[in-house]
Design a protein around this motif. Structure first.
Motif, PDB file in Angstrom:
ATOM      1  N   TRP A   1      62.144  20.030  -6.970  1.00  0.00           N
ATOM      2  CA  TRP A   1      63.286  19.432  -6.284  1.00  0.00           C
ATOM      3  C   TRP A   1      62.847  18.810  -4.968  1.00  0.00           C
ATOM      4  CZ3 TRP A   1      66.750  24.438  -6.255  1.00  0.00           C
ATOM      5  CH2 TRP A   1      67.011  24.828  -7.583  1.00  0.00           C
TER       6      TRP A   1
ATOM      7  N   GLY B   1      68.015  20.748  -3.285  1.00  0.00           N
ATOM      8  CA  GLY B   1      69.048  21.146  -4.237  1.00  0.00           C
ATOM      9  C   GLY B   1      69.285  22.630  -4.285  1.00  0.00           C
TER      10      GLY B   1
ATOM     11  N   LEU C   1      70.240  23.897  -7.746  1.00  0.00           N
ATOM     12  CA  LEU C   1      70.500  23.969  -9.180  1.00  0.00           C
ATOM     13  C   LEU C   1      70.220  25.372  -9.719  1.00  0.00           C
ATOM     14  CD1 LEU C   1      71.301  21.737 -11.316  1.00  0.00           C
ATOM     15  CD2 LEU C   1      68.895  21.783 -12.001  1.00  0.00           C
TER      16      LEU C   1
ATOM     17  N   GLY D   1      75.445  23.898  -9.670  1.00  0.00           N
ATOM     18  CA  GLY D   1      74.595  23.355  -8.637  1.00  0.00           C
ATOM     19  C   GLY D   1      74.117  21.952  -8.927  1.00  0.00           C
ATOM     20  N   PHE D   2      73.199  21.483  -8.064  1.00  0.00           N
ATOM     21  CA  PHE D   2      72.709  20.104  -8.128  1.00  0.00           C
ATOM     22  C   PHE D   2      71.281  20.080  -7.584  1.00  0.00           C
ATOM     23  CE2 PHE D   2      74.035  20.745  -3.839  1.00  0.00           C
ATOM     24  CZ  PHE D   2      73.140  20.019  -3.068  1.00  0.00           C
TER      25      PHE D   2
ATOM     26  N   LYS E   1      70.159  15.973 -11.039  1.00  0.00           N
ATOM     27  CA  LYS E   1      70.775  16.841 -12.025  1.00  0.00           C
ATOM     28  C   LYS E   1      71.906  17.622 -11.378  1.00  0.00           C
ATOM     29  CE  LYS E   1      66.794  17.587 -15.087  1.00  0.00           C
ATOM     30  NZ  LYS E   1      65.873  18.601 -15.676  1.00  0.00           N
ATOM     31  N   CYS E   2      72.942  17.871 -12.162  1.00  0.00           N
ATOM     32  CA  CYS E   2      74.030  18.732 -11.697  1.00  0.00           C
ATOM     33  C   CYS E   2      74.774  19.272 -12.918  1.00  0.00           C
ATOM     34  CB  CYS E   2      74.988  17.953 -10.790  1.00  0.00           C
ATOM     35  SG  CYS E   2      75.930  16.660 -11.633  1.00  0.00           S
ATOM     36  N   TYR E   3      75.627  20.232 -12.670  1.00  0.00           N
ATOM     37  CA  TYR E   3      76.472  20.775 -13.732  1.00  0.00           C
ATOM     38  C   TYR E   3      77.915  20.385 -13.453  1.00  0.00           C
ATOM     39  CZ  TYR E   3      72.796  23.598 -15.834  1.00  0.00           C
ATOM     40  OH  TYR E   3      71.668  24.013 -16.504  1.00  0.00           O
ATOM     41  N   THR E   4      78.569  19.869 -14.494  1.00  0.00           N
ATOM     42  CA  THR E   4      80.003  19.568 -14.433  1.00  0.00           C
ATOM     43  C   THR E   4      80.643  20.119 -15.700  1.00  0.00           C
ATOM     44  OG1 THR E   4      79.842  17.398 -15.511  1.00  0.00           O
ATOM     45  CG2 THR E   4      79.578  17.451 -13.104  1.00  0.00           C
TER      46      THR E   4
ATOM     47  N   ILE F   1      79.222  11.824  -7.900  1.00  0.00           N
ATOM     48  CA  ILE F   1      79.863  12.523  -9.007  1.00  0.00           C
ATOM     49  C   ILE F   1      81.376  12.305  -8.889  1.00  0.00           C
ATOM     50  CG2 ILE F   1      80.126  14.716 -10.214  1.00  0.00           C
ATOM     51  CD1 ILE F   1      77.230  13.673  -9.976  1.00  0.00           C
TER      52      ILE F   1
ATOM     53  N   CYS G   1      80.328  12.457 -17.319  1.00  0.00           N
ATOM     54  CA  CYS G   1      80.294  13.841 -16.884  1.00  0.00           C
ATOM     55  C   CYS G   1      81.636  14.499 -17.161  1.00  0.00           C
ATOM     56  CB  CYS G   1      79.934  13.943 -15.413  1.00  0.00           C
ATOM     57  SG  CYS G   1      81.208  13.358 -14.285  1.00  0.00           S
TER      58      CYS G   1
ATOM     59  N   PHE H   1      83.139  19.527 -11.056  1.00  0.00           N
ATOM     60  CA  PHE H   1      81.777  19.714 -10.604  1.00  0.00           C
ATOM     61  C   PHE H   1      81.580  21.184 -10.268  1.00  0.00           C
ATOM     62  CE2 PHE H   1      79.122  19.892  -6.600  1.00  0.00           C
ATOM     63  CZ  PHE H   1      77.899  19.900  -7.261  1.00  0.00           C
TER      64      PHE H   1
END
Length: 817
Positions: free
Chosen positions: A114, A117, A119, A126-127, A140-143, A168, A189, A193
């Motif tokens: 990274w 971040g 993540l 996270g991201f 990268k991230c999670y949604t 995002i 996405c 988020f």
């Protein structure tokens, strides 16, 4: 600390009970305070910069940027996850890498770390801005519990600023990554988020990879102005103004300012790890030296070609990396080779010839310069030019070198054949513009104990009517050291030694100083302006933890002038241009008897030259270096064994030779010195480097690491009465300028050079002037008349003018044309 405990501690520190979200959720301007920490602007919390060196701020894209070293430095910071929007959020930062992260020290693997971040794959939250060991970058991230990957289609440029913005828009189910205002990746996405926890890592990922003490998953370069916005930035807002400053990837001077061990007038990169220095070139008024480089830290892994340059061979500057492992044939590393020029093949320009290594085999490749400063290079489109080892050889096949003989052009490559060191021969075909690869042998050893199992860094240099052939073998009885033969090249391109038998090569260093990988290794040899110059790597032989603390590893010898004598033996003396470093802080005495010890004040410290001409008798004589309270490194000649000795057993030092030398180095001179003969000992001390020349014939370079900063004394000694013909010492300064106005006895003394004369003005009547050539020999001595006058010099060249008064001594360099 457990992440839940960390989050609780952060919440207590910044008061996360407030739920209202501001337009900016977090910001780091990356300015380091006196507490060695950076601030998060919303909460006011401060976060320490981790690393072996003090945190470094340089001029950034916006204000100040944080310079990360690539192997130890990062920030474990905090953010308020509760204060970050889950519907629309944007992330912004500036970065400029010097090189890409290491990730794997033993093989090419395109793994990612990274830039910044939090993540968390296990929590699906996270991201992170990501960067791989091959330069691929993204976000990268999670949604909605799903991983979103925004992967750019190009490499992240090195040595320049990139403004990265990830947007995002969870409500509208879109995600976009921008670089310098241009969209480089988009994706659908989910909503919402998934913010993640309160940790923000800057400069590395959470899953550490290590080699000994070194972090491999760290960022090497500049990071600036990290901001998290609680809204969706528009494309126009993502296009930030241009950076305020160019990306300066040079190593801040403060990093090693207090380092008492780091050399100052020996060639080496500005930081991190180096090994073999490759063929030298002269272009655009400068000497250019290339070398094996790992910019990410002081350890060996995934080699690049570094580049340093100099106008005088003692004040070196580092340029950007010349070659990077990035193609299929060199993805594991751009290993050793040479620089060569040829009117037919290169159009007279310097070309790089190098070994490319993937995860399975080695090939020989070329690269050409894009500019006269040799800063930018392009790899040859037809690489590899030699596609792997010929049959019948070991898998070791590397370190190409180019030479011509009788109009034919050859490449030789180091290898092993029948478990003995050997060099292959490859001939150029002008019609097809290709190189043979039929397994011909250029030259090979016949005794493993004396010439080794494998030959590294072969080198061929024409010197008069003879050829000098050097190699650095592995697995000799004495371990690794550089050996040589002198001889001839036949019509078929093969080498025949004439200086000695095949099994009895010469030793480049004085035998006894260079076994087991100590001393000068793998020389590069270069002819220019009528001189043949030799330089090589002088490994420090330190334990990994010591290199980790220092932040650098290895350096190059001082340049040596080389020739071959009538018997075919190599002769080495200091490069004459080194005398230009001599300052007015000096000592001189001649024609006296020494019995005991005498200080060479005012010369002292850790960067000086000392030169004595002694008449050999029955007792030892030489110098005490790094002297304090009766302790010193003793450099001396011992008539009883016709030996040169360096005894470092008394001093406090970092031990780098345990079980090998244990601080005591000695070598019998190749020729017996008779009573009444002159022994000239010329030594250069540069912090942890010692270069010694005996009778302008034999030489050695070695590493010493005195840890007492006050051990700075210098003296000459003799056990018994010894006649001294000449004794000189000078403090050396590679930065001294060319001023021609000096003050002698409160008089404004100045001089100029005109038509073979030194014209002087405004001198007092008690000044003595001596003019020395660059070998330290006096060519003229005269008492100056009061007022003005002139001194005549019969030959053009570079000289040192020394003016001595009862109060002090001043020296200045001058050029007679």
């Amino acid at each position: 600390m457990d992440k839940r405990l960390y989050s609780m501690a952060f919440a207590l520190a910044v008061g996360l009970a407030a739920t209202a979200q501001s337009d900016i959720a977090a910001s780091f301007d990356m300015t380091v305070g006196s507490d060695n920490a950076i601030a998060e602007g919303v909460s006011g919390s401060r976060w320490a910069v981790s690393g072996v060196h003090a945190p470094e701020n340089v001029d950034g894209a916006v204000g100040k940027a944080l310079r990360l070293d690539g192997y130890s430095s990062y920030v474990n910071a905090g953010i308020s996850a509760a204060g970050i929007s889950t519907s629309g959020v944007s992330f912004s930062l500036w970065c400029a890498p010097e090189t890409y992260p290491m990730m794997n020290a033993s093989e090419a693997e395109n793994a990612e770390t990274w830039i910044a971040g939090n993540l968390d794959e296990s929590a699906h939250a996270g991201f992170a801005f990501t960067l791989t060991s091959q330069g691929d970058y993204g976000f990268k991230c999670y949604t909605g519990g799903w991983l979103v990957t925004l992967q750019a289609g190009a490499k992240l440029p090195r040595y320049e600023w990139s403004h990265l913005v990830a947007v995002i828009d969870a409500d509208n189910r879109s995600a976009t990554l921008y670089r310098n205002g241009e969209p480089v990746a988009t994706s659908r996405c989910m909503s919402p988020f998934n913010v993640g926890d309160d940790v923000l890592l800057i400069g590395k990922s959470s899953a550490d990879r290590t080699l000994d003490s070194y972090l491999l998953n760290t960022f090497n370069g500049l990071i600036d102005d990290i901001t998290i916005y609680n809204r969706v930035l528009t494309a126009a807002e993502a296009a930030a103004p241009a950076a305020e400053n160019a990306a300066d990837l040079s190593i801040p001077a403060a990093r090693f300012a207090s380092d008492i061990l780091r050399p100052v007038f020996h060639g080496m990169p500005a930081a991190a790890w180096t090994n073999e220095c490759h063929g030298m070139a002269f272009s655009n008024g400068k000497y250019h030296l290339f070398f094996q480089k790992n910019a990410n830290g002081p350890y060996m892994a995934r080699l690049h070609w570094g580049h340093i340059y100099s106008e005088n061979l003692y004040k070196w500057r580092e340029d950007r990396t010349a070659l990077t492992p990035e193609d299929t044939y060199d993805i594991k590393g751009c290993w050793s080779g040479a620089v060569f020029s040829d009117e037919e093949i290169t159009g007279g320009k310097p070309y790089i010839l190098y070994t490319g290594v993937d995860n399975a085999r080695a090939t020989i490749n070329m690269a050409s310069p894009d500019d006269a400063d040799l800063t930018f290079w392009s790899k040859y489109e037809a690489n590899p030019v030699i596609d792997g080892r010929p049959g019948g050889l070991s898998d070791d096949f590397r370190d190409p070198y180019f030479f011509t003989s009788d109009g034919k052009k050859y490449i030789i490559v180091g290898t092993s054949k029948n478990n003995l060191g050997a060099v292959t021969l490859h001939e150029y075909n002008a019609a097809t513009k290709t190189w043979s690869n039929d397994g011909r042998t250029f030259f090979a050893g016949t005794d493993k104990n004396k010439t080794g199992r494998f030959w590294e860094m072969p080198n061929m240099t024409k010197m008069g009517d003879k050829w000098l052939f050097t190699v650095t073998p592995l697995d000799m009885a004495d371990g690794v050291e550089t050996i040589y033969w002198t001889g001839t090249v036949g019509a078929d391109g093969t080498f025949t030694p004439t200086s000695s038998s095949v099994t009895e090569p010469g030793k480049l260093e004085l035998d006894g100083f260079s076994r087991d990988g100590y001393g000068l290794l793998s020389p590069t040899i270069f002819s220019h302006d009528g001189k043949t110059i030799l330089m090589g790597i002088v490994p420090d032989k330190l334990l990994s933890d010591e290199n980790y603390k220092l932040g650098w590893a290895h350096a190059y010898s001082l340049p040596r002038e080389c020739s071959i004598d009538a018997s075919g033996q190599l002769v080495q003396k200091p490069y004459s241009g080194l005398a230009a470093m001599r300052t007015s802080v000096s000592y001189a005495k001649s024609d006296f008897t020494l019995d005991g010890e005498e200080s060479l004040n005012p010369v002292s410290g850790r960067q000086y030259e000392v030169c004595g001409e002694f008449v050999a008798g029955s007792g030892k004589f030489g110098f005490n270096l790094f002297q304090k309270d009766g302790k010193a490194v003793k450099l001396y000649y011992s008539p009883s064994g016709n030996g040169i000795v360096v005894d470092a057993t008394q001093i406090d030092r970092i031990v780098n030779d345990k079980g090998v030398f244990d601080g005591f180095y000695s070598s019998e001179l190749p020729r017996a010195i008779q009573a009444g003969e002159t022994v000239r000992i010329n030594a250069f001390v540069d912090h942890s480097m010692l270069d010694v020349f005996i009778n302008d014939t034999w030489a050695f370079s070695m590493r010493l690491f005195p840890t007492d900063a006050d051990a700075s004394g210098l003296s000459v000694f003799s056990e018994g009465a010894t006649q001294v013909k000449q004794l000189n010492a000078w403090t050396l300064d590679p930065d001294q300028g060319g001023q021609t106005s000096i003050n002698v006895e409160n008089t404004d003394f100045s001089f100029s050079v005109s038509e073979g004369k030194i014209l002087y003005y405004n001198t007092c009547g008690n000044a003595q002037a001596t003019v020395y050539d660059l070998n330290g020999c006096a060519v003229l001595s005269s008492r100056l008349t009061e007022g003005s006058g002139s001194l005549g010099i019969s030959r053009s060249g570079i000289y040192i003018l020394k003016v001595v008064t009862p109060a002090r001594t001043i020296s200045k360099k001058l050029i007679i044309k």
